[in-house]
Design a protein around this motif. Structure first.
Motif, mmCIF file in Angstrom:
data_model
loop_
_atom_site.group_PDB
_atom_site.id
_atom_site.type_symbol
_atom_site.label_atom_id
_atom_site.label_comp_id
_atom_site.label_asym_id
_atom_site.label_seq_id
_atom_site.Cartn_x
_atom_site.Cartn_y
_atom_site.Cartn_z
ATOM 1 N N THR A 20 29.996 -2.986 -3.516
ATOM 2 C CA THR A 20 28.783 -2.961 -2.704
ATOM 3 C C THR A 20 27.874 -4.089 -3.173
ATOM 4 O OG1 THR A 20 27.624 -1.495 -4.227
ATOM 5 C CG2 THR A 20 28.892 -0.443 -2.430
ATOM 6 N N ASP A 21 26.916 -4.463 -2.333
ATOM 7 C CA ASP A 21 25.949 -5.490 -2.739
ATOM 8 C C ASP A 21 25.173 -5.048 -3.967
ATOM 9 O OD1 ASP A 21 26.663 -7.245 -0.724
ATOM 10 O OD2 ASP A 21 25.029 -6.644 0.614
ATOM 11 N N THR A 22 24.866 -3.765 -4.067
ATOM 12 C CA THR A 22 24.124 -3.236 -5.219
ATOM 13 C C THR A 22 24.900 -3.463 -6.507
ATOM 14 O OG1 THR A 22 23.038 -1.576 -3.862
ATOM 15 C CG2 THR A 22 23.100 -1.156 -6.232
ATOM 16 N N TRP A 24 27.356 -5.608 -7.036
ATOM 17 C CA TRP A 24 27.520 -7.045 -7.278
ATOM 18 C C TRP A 24 26.259 -7.646 -7.888
ATOM 19 C CZ3 TRP A 24 30.942 -10.357 -8.409
ATOM 20 C CH2 TRP A 24 30.703 -11.720 -8.298
#
Length: 70
Positions: A20-22, A24
């Motif tokens: 997820t972007d979180t 990463w």
């Protein structure tokens, strides 16, 4: 130096994972704070979780002749 193991007795290879972007962003910040790349940050974390870097099962148990467990 490419093509020469620096920190470990084996060369690194490209592997892909989906995050997820979180996750990463957290990895990027954590790696930056530790003065390393995300790849090296993950490598160090994984190696801290295992006592021996030898796979539990030989690769051939999963895919004869393959060099991955996928």
């Amino acid at each position: 130096m490419r093509g020469v193991p620096v920190h470990y007795n084996e060369l690194k290879k490209t592997h892909g994972i989906m995050l997820t972007d979180t996750a990463w962003k957290w990895l990027q910040l954590s790696a930056k704070e530790s003065g390393t790349s995300v790849g090296e940050f993950i490598e160090r974390w994984v190696r801290s979780q295992i006592e021996d870097t030898t796979p539990i099962f030989p690769v051939s148990v999963f895919h004869p002749g393959d060099d991955t467990l996928e």
